[in-house]
Write an enzyme that holds these catalytic residues in place. Structure first.
Site, PDB file in Angstrom:
ATOM      1  CE  LYS A  38      -4.042   1.549   3.148  1.00 25.57           C
ATOM      2  NZ  LYS A  38      -4.795   1.789   4.039  1.00 25.57           N
TER       3      LYS A  38
ATOM      4  CB  SER B 285      -8.215   3.687   3.100  1.00 27.05           C
ATOM      5  OG  SER B 285      -7.341   3.015   3.618  1.00 27.05           O
TER       6      SER B 285
ATOM      7  CB  SER C  57      -8.756   0.554   5.412  1.00 31.01           C
ATOM      8  OG  SER C  57      -8.954   1.406   5.240  1.00 31.01           O
TER       9      SER C  57
END
Length: 513
Positions: free
Chosen positions: A87, A169, A193
């Protein structure tokens, strides 16, 4: 078992870490060939899906070195030759950490935050031999668990249903895994997320117990709630990935609590299709949360219940009924469906993150961050993080962001949740909970609606583990997922239960042909 040469053009989306490792050992596959196939897939799919925003230019050279070392008989790490993604919020030396925000990327007129050293999780992946292919897209400052529409890099698409939200996210990590660009990816959760994007794209996501995996070197929303974990296409792959990143480091003192909670042989050891036999599983109901399921979610959940029973589980209806558990949930004003308590510490946590970047970093303190943000203030009333002003300790933290906040309301709520969960598990002799991960089907990509999940807030505040697993599809084709939830440090047990359900049902379909 893969003993014949692997047809990567046909098998890329069907490969698992275990199958690849066997093929490596048999000499029927090389890390270089697998990495090149993933890079080819990125070239073909990423322009449309927009999962990866920075490509690691050393991936092939790392793969060749692993092949050389394997041929020389050297001892290699447990993920040697396995292509993965991380990420964007995770620090990776040589690449900027942008958190999806245009002001944190020079390519869109902002500044660059280049870390002096890798985040512990990234360093552990490298040490395990994983081949990091790139960094993945996130919404601006990871503010939403629904999409990545406002990232400087543009929206990420849901690989299963491109017109629906991808989950956030960690949208890019989930999309990269679902689109066969890699075998697994690193995600991070503060408020859904990991579980939201995994469930949205028919994947497995492990949100570990807080303290199992270090989160230093990662752009924070709340050091008290942030947790990193894997997203993968099957439970075993997610467990093997978790093995590589879990455990104590002095960089993150809370991980000392993980000592003694990592199973001998790792989280993937001893996985069995019979793990659900005789296990008592609590079911979703108004005792946990008052939000009802949609009619079609009820149908799919009823089928999942019958599948759990067929696998040997004993179901317990709404074990939280009468406990008052649901009364403690609050939706923070200014958010669509989110309990933000615990995020008040952001100024202190951001200061600690920026200091770790090193003395040459473009931002050094919270004050630097605030000055940068003046051009596009995310903390302003009505802005994406403006809801923080509604939280009880935020004003005090703003007055002195260098002092760690007390967070008395957050810790009291965490205590209440943990005591109630412990009491319910003991009273009903539960092994886990198994809930629909969402109340209903996914909203449209640009609808402005948020994912309506069943456990975000409660899990994140309490620090409990949760594992999502595919459990079917709505008639529209949108994925339906279960989330297995357990007590603190019951990660290994949940992995076993999720694996047994997965193997009994095999609901997941490859998103790409």
């Amino acid at each position: 078992m893969l003993s014949d040469p692997v047809d990567l053009s046909a098998d890329l989306g069907k490969l698992t870490i275990a199958k690849v490792q066997r093929a490596f050992a048999a000499g029927t596959l090389t890390a270089e060939a697998l990495t090149q196939a993933c890079l080819d897939q990125i070239a073909a799919q990423n322009p449309r899906i927009n999962a990866i925003i920075f490509a690691c230019d050393d991936a092939l050279s790392v793969a060749r070195d692993i092949d050389r070392r394997r041929q020389a008989g050297e001892k290699l790490g447990p993920l040697a030759g396995i292509p993965v993604v991380v990420k964007d919020t995770v620090d990776l030396v040589g690449y900027p950490t942008t958190a999806g925000w245009s002001l944190l990327y020079s390519g869109t007129g902002g500044i660059d935050l280049f870390p002096e050293r890798d985040a512990p999780v990234a360093a552990r992946l490298k040490s395990a031999g994983a081949i990091i292919l790139g960094k993945t897209n996130v919404p601006k400052l990871s503010w939403t668990g629904t999409h990545a529409n406002d990232s400087w890099a543009g929206p990420t698409l849901n690989v299963v249903q491109p017109d629906l939200v991808p989950g956030g996210s960690s949208a890019g990590t989930a999309a990269a895994v679902a689109a066969h660009m890699c075998l697994a990816g690193l995600a991070e959760e503060t408020g859904g997320s990991i579980q939201n994007p995994a469930s949205s794209q028919a994947l497995v996501g492990i949100k570990p117990t807080v303290g199992l995996v270090p989160n230093s070197g990662v752009v924070p929303l709340s050091a008290n709630r942030d947790v990193l974990g894997p997203i993968a296409r099957c439970v075993e792959d997610a467990a093997l990935f978790l093995d590589a990143i879990a455990g104590f480091t002095t960089e993150d003192p809370k991980t000392l609590a993980s000592v003694g909670h990592i199973p001998e042989g790792g989280f993937a050891a001893g996985l069995s299709p019979d793990a659900l036999v005789g296990k008592r599983i609590g079911l979703y109901g108004p005792g946990w949360r008052k939000d009802p399921l949609s009619p079609e979610a009820v149908e799919l959940y009823d089928r999942a219940k019958s599948e759990l029973v067929a696998a040997g589980a004993i179901l317990v209806e709404d074990p939280f009924a009468g406990t008052g558990f649901a009364d403690h949930r609050q939706i923070t004003p200014g958010t669509p469906f989110f309990d933000g308590r615990g995020l008040e510490s952001l100024p202190f946590d951001m200061g600690a993150y920026l200091r770790r970047l090193g003395p040459k970093a473009a931002l050094q303190t919270w004050a630097d961050f605030v000055r940068l943000a003046q051009a596009e203030d995310p903390l302003a009333k009505g802005a994406i993080l403006g809801y923080l002003h509604e939280l009880p300790d935020f004003a005090a933290v703003l007055q002195n962001p260098d002092l760690p906040p007390a967070l008395s309301e957050f810790t009291a709520l965490k205590t209440t949740y943990l005591r109630l969960v412990e009491a319910v598990f003991i009273r009903h002799r539960l092994d886990a909970l198994a809930y629909p991960q969402m109340l209903g089907a996914l909203p449209g990509l640009h609808s402005g609606e948020a994912i309506r999940e069943t456990t975000v807030g409660e899990l994140n505040i309490a620090g409990l583990p949760g594992i999502t697993v595919p459990a079917g599809y709505y008639r529209s084709g949108a994925p339906f997922g279960l989330i297995f939830v357990g007590r603190l440090w019951q990660d290994a047990r949940l992995i076993g239960l999720a694996h047994a359900y997965e193997q009994a049902t095999l609901h997941r379909k490859p998103a790409l042909a």
